[in-house]
Design an enzyme around this catalytic site. Structure first.
Site, PDB file in Angstrom:
ATOM      1  CD  GLU A  99      -2.898   1.358   0.660  1.00  0.00           C
ATOM      2  OE1 GLU A  99      -2.673   1.388  -0.559  1.00  0.00           O
ATOM      3  OE2 GLU A  99      -4.012   1.563   1.148  1.00  0.00           O
ATOM      4  CG  ASP A 100      -0.896   4.796  -1.473  1.00  0.00           C
ATOM      5  OD1 ASP A 100      -1.520   4.201  -0.569  1.00  0.00           O
ATOM      6  OD2 ASP A 100      -1.448   5.603  -2.247  1.00  0.00           O
ATOM      7  CG  ASP A 103      -4.819   9.610   6.257  1.00  0.00           C
ATOM      8  OD1 ASP A 103      -4.360  10.041   7.321  1.00  0.00           O
ATOM      9  OD2 ASP A 103      -5.601  10.265   5.543  1.00  0.00           O
ATOM     10  CE  LYS A 131      -1.115  11.685   5.554  1.00  0.00           C
ATOM     11  NZ  LYS A 131      -2.254  12.372   4.874  1.00  0.00           N
ATOM     12  CG  PHE A 152      -3.074  15.487   0.867  1.00  0.00           C
ATOM     13  CD1 PHE A 152      -3.990  14.546   1.318  1.00  0.00           C
ATOM     14  CD2 PHE A 152      -2.785  15.526  -0.493  1.00  0.00           C
ATOM     15  CE1 PHE A 152      -4.612  13.671   0.448  1.00  0.00           C
ATOM     16  CE2 PHE A 152      -3.402  14.650  -1.377  1.00  0.00           C
ATOM     17  CZ  PHE A 152      -4.320  13.721  -0.907  1.00  0.00           C
ATOM     18  CB  VAL A 153       2.572  13.329   0.982  1.00  0.00           C
ATOM     19  CG1 VAL A 153       3.153  13.971   2.225  1.00  0.00           C
ATOM     20  CG2 VAL A 153       1.935  11.988   1.340  1.00  0.00           C
ATOM     21  CG  ASP A 159      -4.567  10.649  -6.244  1.00  0.00           C
ATOM     22  OD1 ASP A 159      -4.406   9.926  -5.243  1.00  0.00           O
ATOM     23  OD2 ASP A 159      -5.683  11.055  -6.619  1.00  0.00           O
TER      24      ASP A 159
HETATM   25  P1  IMP Z   1      -6.968   5.520   4.727  1.00  0.00           P
HETATM   26  O1  IMP Z   1      -8.129   4.593   4.461  1.00  0.00           O
HETATM   27  O2  IMP Z   1      -7.415   6.812   5.332  1.00  0.00           O
HETATM   28  O3  IMP Z   1      -5.867   4.867   5.532  1.00  0.00           O
HETATM   29  O4  IMP Z   1      -6.400   5.976   3.348  1.00  0.00           O
HETATM   30  C1  IMP Z   1      -5.776   5.158   2.489  1.00  0.00           C
HETATM   31  C2  IMP Z   1      -5.682   5.764   1.119  1.00  0.00           C
HETATM   32  O5  IMP Z   1      -5.965   7.163   1.090  1.00  0.00           O
HETATM   33  C3  IMP Z   1      -4.284   5.643   0.605  1.00  0.00           C
HETATM   34  O6  IMP Z   1      -4.100   4.413  -0.022  1.00  0.00           O
HETATM   35  C4  IMP Z   1      -4.170   6.811  -0.354  1.00  0.00           C
HETATM   36  O7  IMP Z   1      -4.612   6.437  -1.628  1.00  0.00           O
HETATM   37  C5  IMP Z   1      -5.086   7.852   0.225  1.00  0.00           C
HETATM   38  N1  IMP Z   1      -4.306   8.862   1.009  1.00  0.00           N
HETATM   39  C6  IMP Z   1      -4.228   9.003   2.336  1.00  0.00           C
HETATM   40  N2  IMP Z   1      -3.418  10.020   2.684  1.00  0.00           N
HETATM   41  C7  IMP Z   1      -2.962  10.531   1.516  1.00  0.00           C
HETATM   42  C8  IMP Z   1      -2.049  11.589   1.196  1.00  0.00           C
HETATM   43  O8  IMP Z   1      -1.472  12.290   2.052  1.00  0.00           O
HETATM   44  N3  IMP Z   1      -1.840  11.805  -0.135  1.00  0.00           N
HETATM   45  C9  IMP Z   1      -2.420  11.076  -1.130  1.00  0.00           C
HETATM   46  N4  IMP Z   1      -3.265  10.070  -0.862  1.00  0.00           N
HETATM   47  C10 IMP Z   1      -3.536   9.800   0.451  1.00  0.00           C
END
Ligand code: IMP
Length: 175
Positions: A99-100, A103, A131, A152-153, A159
């Site tokens: 996974e990238d 968050d 994060k 936000f990165v 993206d």
């Molecule tokens: P989560 O479900 O909030 O953990 O988010 C996961 C997904 O949100 C990641 O796989 C990203 O695609 C996107 N995401 C979360 N934070 C960022 C960020 O800072 N920049 C770009 N995409 C993000």
């Protein structure tokens, strides 16, 4: 550089990313010796990381992908949808999710619950960025590239509204 100035600053250079990703590849290769792991890339954010990480995996392995969606702009919608599922069964396989960024954790929490019902021998998470400040659901990535602040990165697959994934480095998005 992007055509429009959207970067506050560069967070991780190409060289820093290459060095860290190679180290993760070595660590995972050592842990999965003889296990023929299946690397599941979570599209589309994982693309650069996945391609570079897999080039640093020295054990026999297979590849598959899923596409999940929960984001709109710079905030998670909280609702996770499976846009593309795995092609192969994961029964008895040692799965590494690639996974990238983690968050809120909502995406991976949903995915772990989903994959746990499919009979894998083991499931671990490898994320390039973590994060932790924004966590809303419990997830425990075993392999983490870098921990980042609650900013936000973009770049290296990440993206903002589908733009900037092509940047070879990671930077902080200018609001
Ligand atoms: P989560 O479900 O909030 O953990 O988010 C996961 C997904 O949100 C990641 O796989 C990203 O695609 C996107 N995401 C979360 N934070 C960022 C960020 O800072 N920049 C770009 N995409 C993000």
């Amino acid at each position: 550089m992007p055509e429009t100035p959207v970067l506050e600053r560069v967070l991780f250079s190409e060289e820093q990313l290459a060095e860290r990703v190679a180290a993760l590849g070595r660590e995972i290769s050592a842990d999965y010796k003889g296990k023929q792991p299946l690397f599941v890339g979570i599209l589309r954010g994982c693309i650069m990381f996945y391609a570079d990480l897999l080039r640093n995996i020295s054990v026999d392995c297979t590849m598959d992908f899923m596409c999940l969606s929960s984001y709109s702009g710079t905030s998670s919608t909280g609702e996770v949808r499976t846009m593309l599922d795995l092609r192969e069964s994961i029964k008895g396989r040692h799965v590494v999710i690639v996974e990238d960024i983690v968050d809120t954790g909502l995406t991976l929490h949903y995915l772990m619950n989903n994959l746990k019902t499919r009979g894998a021998a083991s499931i671990e998470i490898c994320c390039l960025l973590d994060k932790p400040a924004n966590r809303k659901a419990e997830v425990h990535p075993k392999y983490v590239g870098f921990s980042v602040e609650n900013e936000f990165v973009i770049g290296y697959g990440l993206d903002y509204n589908e733009l900037y994934r092509n940047l070879p480095y990671i930077g902080v998005f200018k609001k």
